[in-house]
Design a protein around this motif. Structure first.
Motif, PDB file in Angstrom:
ATOM      1  N   ARG A 154     -47.946 -26.256 -45.806  1.00 45.69           N
ATOM      2  CA  ARG A 154     -46.755 -26.245 -46.522  1.00 45.69           C
ATOM      3  C   ARG A 154     -46.016 -27.395 -46.269  1.00 45.69           C
ATOM      4  O   ARG A 154     -45.238 -27.977 -47.014  1.00 45.69           O
ATOM      5  N   PHE A 155     -45.963 -28.083 -44.926  1.00 48.10           N
ATOM      6  CA  PHE A 155     -45.432 -29.037 -44.575  1.00 48.10           C
ATOM      7  C   PHE A 155     -46.037 -30.547 -44.992  1.00 48.10           C
ATOM      8  O   PHE A 155     -45.241 -31.425 -44.985  1.00 48.10           O
ATOM      9  N   ARG A 156     -47.054 -30.544 -45.385  1.00 46.75           N
ATOM     10  CA  ARG A 156     -47.769 -31.766 -45.929  1.00 46.75           C
ATOM     11  C   ARG A 156     -47.339 -32.094 -47.275  1.00 46.75           C
ATOM     12  O   ARG A 156     -47.248 -31.145 -48.090  1.00 46.75           O
ATOM     13  N   PRO A 157     -47.264 -33.441 -47.506  1.00 48.03           N
ATOM     14  CA  PRO A 157     -46.528 -33.947 -49.092  1.00 48.03           C
ATOM     15  C   PRO A 157     -47.440 -33.697 -50.135  1.00 48.03           C
ATOM     16  O   PRO A 157     -47.058 -33.344 -51.061  1.00 48.03           O
ATOM     17  N   PHE A 206     -52.220 -38.382 -50.421  1.00 41.41           N
ATOM     18  CA  PHE A 206     -51.485 -38.614 -49.136  1.00 41.41           C
ATOM     19  C   PHE A 206     -52.607 -39.099 -48.071  1.00 41.41           C
ATOM     20  O   PHE A 206     -53.695 -38.420 -47.907  1.00 41.41           O
ATOM     21  N   PHE A 207     -52.258 -40.245 -47.495  1.00 36.48           N
ATOM     22  CA  PHE A 207     -53.107 -40.554 -46.221  1.00 36.48           C
ATOM     23  C   PHE A 207     -52.661 -40.296 -44.920  1.00 36.48           C
ATOM     24  O   PHE A 207     -51.365 -40.528 -44.537  1.00 36.48           O
ATOM     25  N   TYR A 212     -56.003 -37.392 -48.708  1.00 40.08           N
ATOM     26  CA  TYR A 212     -55.981 -36.232 -49.231  1.00 40.08           C
ATOM     27  C   TYR A 212     -55.635 -36.309 -50.681  1.00 40.08           C
ATOM     28  O   TYR A 212     -54.411 -36.580 -51.030  1.00 40.08           O
ATOM     29  N   LEU A 213     -56.707 -35.810 -51.405  1.00 40.30           N
ATOM     30  CA  LEU A 213     -56.277 -35.717 -52.916  1.00 40.30           C
ATOM     31  C   LEU A 213     -55.940 -34.253 -53.651  1.00 40.30           C
ATOM     32  O   LEU A 213     -56.924 -33.477 -53.246  1.00 40.30           O
TER      33      LEU A 213
END
Length: 598
Positions: free
Chosen positions: A131-134, A147-148, A160-161
């Protein structure tokens, strides 16, 4: 005597100043040309690397979009039963293997992993909350995200796609995520020997051939950006610091750490729709230094030749003046002392003999200087074609590597016949590389002009072997009508190739900007004379330059010295032949005429 010494002192000082100025100017011109050359090389390599990266991104970008429409995923996120999750785990495991994705996993509406391709591994994501990941909250908000960052479990960097998964009524059920790692791409870039790195919109290094640069920055980060990096766990424990670069006033980058220290030319290409920029560095120090050294050497040799010729003229004038004074004194003494006439004549005869010996010595020096100038022109020509020859060698070397890998695979499969074919191909490619390097060694060898029977086809093919790569690189069409196999001329193989290379180099430079460049090589035989002609469809030689074409330092090229054709004409004349420019309706046509060998 005092006047003569003063003349020689002034002569020496003047030519010393000229030599210093010529060496400095030649070095600066070569330095500028070397910088432009490596910048062009960097731009070309950067464009190729950027195209490969864009292709890699496009190949994976559509994966989350397709998976978000999977009815099995929608059903599992709606019902959350174990059987559905197990089916998705196995599906994602096979799919990740097929598309070469590092991981494929599904998050529910709360960011908890409910299915993953690595479900059987100790590092399985199932049950972990992201949940914390953009890429989770941006996808839930905007429908998709990228997001890389470093993996929180694997510790490996990747892109991350993500895509939001909606039920038929349009309500968000969760997020599907595909992680793409670029290890293979970085390895391919690393093999090229040119440091390459990709930065995001904030200048943070994401993908790089130098692991120590990852998550470092091209400029200091703001405090807000540092807080976001820490909150997202983008770089793990890595502390982003600026890259170890120093950009000079000439635009070249000096690097002291992580890669071979020295100067590099940098080229940048934007990656559309990502905010990323690909940066590529090409080593420039050695290339520039070699070009400067060769230019200074050529300038010094040219000045030395001119100074020698000028010294001969000055020496002759001084001797003429001395003889005039001596003759006048002899005439006066002859009127009074007839008995001294014989001794005076003997002294004059000794002086003439000394002068003859001196002239012979100077002629020997002149011949040696001419040989050195021819060798310098040969080495300068090798420097100009070095990039094309390197490309000619790199192609079969790359093919040898491919065939070697293929042979290894065939041997593992017990396919001996296929392995034998790969090994045969390697043998042929090795012979080609050997032919090119043998030709380079033979061409660079210093020789004297002793005429023997030289095969016309062998001399032309040898020159084309060295310059063929540049012809293909510039898109020049070659029309070469081979002579009869037994046709030979009186010449010296390496120097005849040097003349052909000079003519082909001039033709290629004349074709810059021509829409459909063509160079033609043909051979005519009339009686005991063999004519080899080189033509091009360029703009031709201007009328002003044509009148003084074979005069030293006459050229219509902005960076030319005007010595190539003069040296080529002297080489052909040494064979007893001639080099001429013949009129044509368009373009340029040079003709080498030599005696046919018996």
């Amino acid at each position: 005597m005092t006047s003569s010494s003063t003349q020689w002192r002034l002569f020496g000082v003047a030519w010393l100043v000229i030599a210093v100025a010529a060496v400095a100017l030649g070095g600066e011109v070569a330095r500028r040309d070397g910088k432009e050359s490596v910048r062009r090389q960097a731009t070309t390599a950067s464009a190729l690397h950027a195209a490969v990266l864009r292709s890699e991104l496009e190949r994976h970008r559509s994966l989350p979009t397709v998976l978000a429409q999977d009815p099995d995923l929608v059903a599992m996120l709606s019902r959350r039963d174990a059987a559905s999750a197990d089916r998705l785990n196995r599906k994602y495991e096979g799919l990740a293997r097929d598309v070469r994705a590092a991981a494929i996993y599904a998050l529910d509406a709360n960011g908890l992993t409910v299915a993953a391709s690595n479900w059987q591994l100790p590092t399985s994501f199932i049950g972990s909350s992201y949940r914390f990941r953009p890429y989770y909250h941006e996808a839930m908000r905007d429908g998709q995200a990228s997001f890389f960052a470093l993996g929180t479990v694997s510790g490996r960097p990747g892109l991350y796609l993500s895509r939001r998964v909606d039920d038929p009524a349009g309500r968000p059920l969760g997020v599907i995520v595909a992680k793409v790692e670029f290890d293979a791409l970085e390895a391919d870039w690393r093999a090229s020997g040119e440091p390459t790195y990709v930065t995001d919109s904030d200048g943070v290094v994401l993908i790089t051939t130098v692991p120590g640069w990852r998550f470092h920055t091209t400029e200091p980060l703001t405090a807000d950006r540092r807080r976001r990096l820490a909150a997202d766990q983008t770089a793990g424990a890595t502390v982003p610091v600026p890259l170890p670069f120093e950009v000079g006033a000439d635009g070249l980058v000096r690097i002291q750490a992580d890669v071979p220290a020295g100067l590099y030319a940098e080229a940048t290409d934007p990656i559309a729709d990502t905010g990323w920029r690909l940066n590529l560095l090409v080593p420039a120090g050695e290339t520039i230094s070699r070009g400067v050294m060769m230019a200074r050497l050529l300038a010094l040799l040219s000045i030395a030749l001119l100074a020698t010729l000028s010294g001969i003229v000055l020496r002759r004038r001084q001797r003429a003046a001395a003889r005039a004074v001596e003759a006048e004194r002899d005439r006066l003494e002859l009127e009074h002392r007839i008995d001294l006439r014989t001794s005076e004549l003997r002294a004059t005869n000794d002086l003439l003999s000394h002068e003859i010996d001196e002239r012979r010595r100077l002629e020997t020096i002149r011949q040696d200087l001419q040989d050195e100038l021819i060798q310098a022109n040969k080495l300068a020509t090798l420097g100009q074609i070095a990039a094309g020859v390197a490309h000619e060698i790199n192609q079969p070397i790359a093919a040898i590597r491919t065939h070697a890998d293929s042979a290894s695979l065939h041997l593992k499969r017990n396919d001996g016949e296929a392995a034998q074919r790969s090994l045969a191909s390697i043998d042929g490619l090795t012979q080609r590389v050997g032919a090119i390097t043998d030709e380079l060694r033979a061409f660079s060898r210093k020789t004297r002009s002793e005429t023997v029977a030289v095969g016309v086809n062998a001399a032309v093919d040898g020159a084309l072997l060295l310059v063929g790569g540049r012809l293909r690189e510039k898109g020049v069409t070659l029309e070469w009508n081979a002579a009869p196999a037994a046709l030979a001329v009186l010449a010296e193989r390496n120097r005849l190739e040097q003349v052909m290379l000079n003519l082909l180099q001039n033709a290629m430079e004349a074709l810059d900007g021509v829409a459909a460049p063509v160079i033609g090589i043909g051979v005519d035989v009339k009686g005991r004379t063999v004519s080899i002609h080189v033509t091009d469809n360029g703009p031709g030689v201007s009328a002003t330059v044509r009148q003084r074409l074979f005069t030293p330092f006459t050229t219509d090229k902005s960076d030319g010295l005007g010595l190539g054709l003069v040296i080529s004409r002297d080489i052909v004349a040494g064979f007893g032949g001639e080099l001429t420019l013949e009129p044509t309706l368009s373009g340029t046509r040079f003709v080498i005429r030599l005696a046919k060998a018996r």
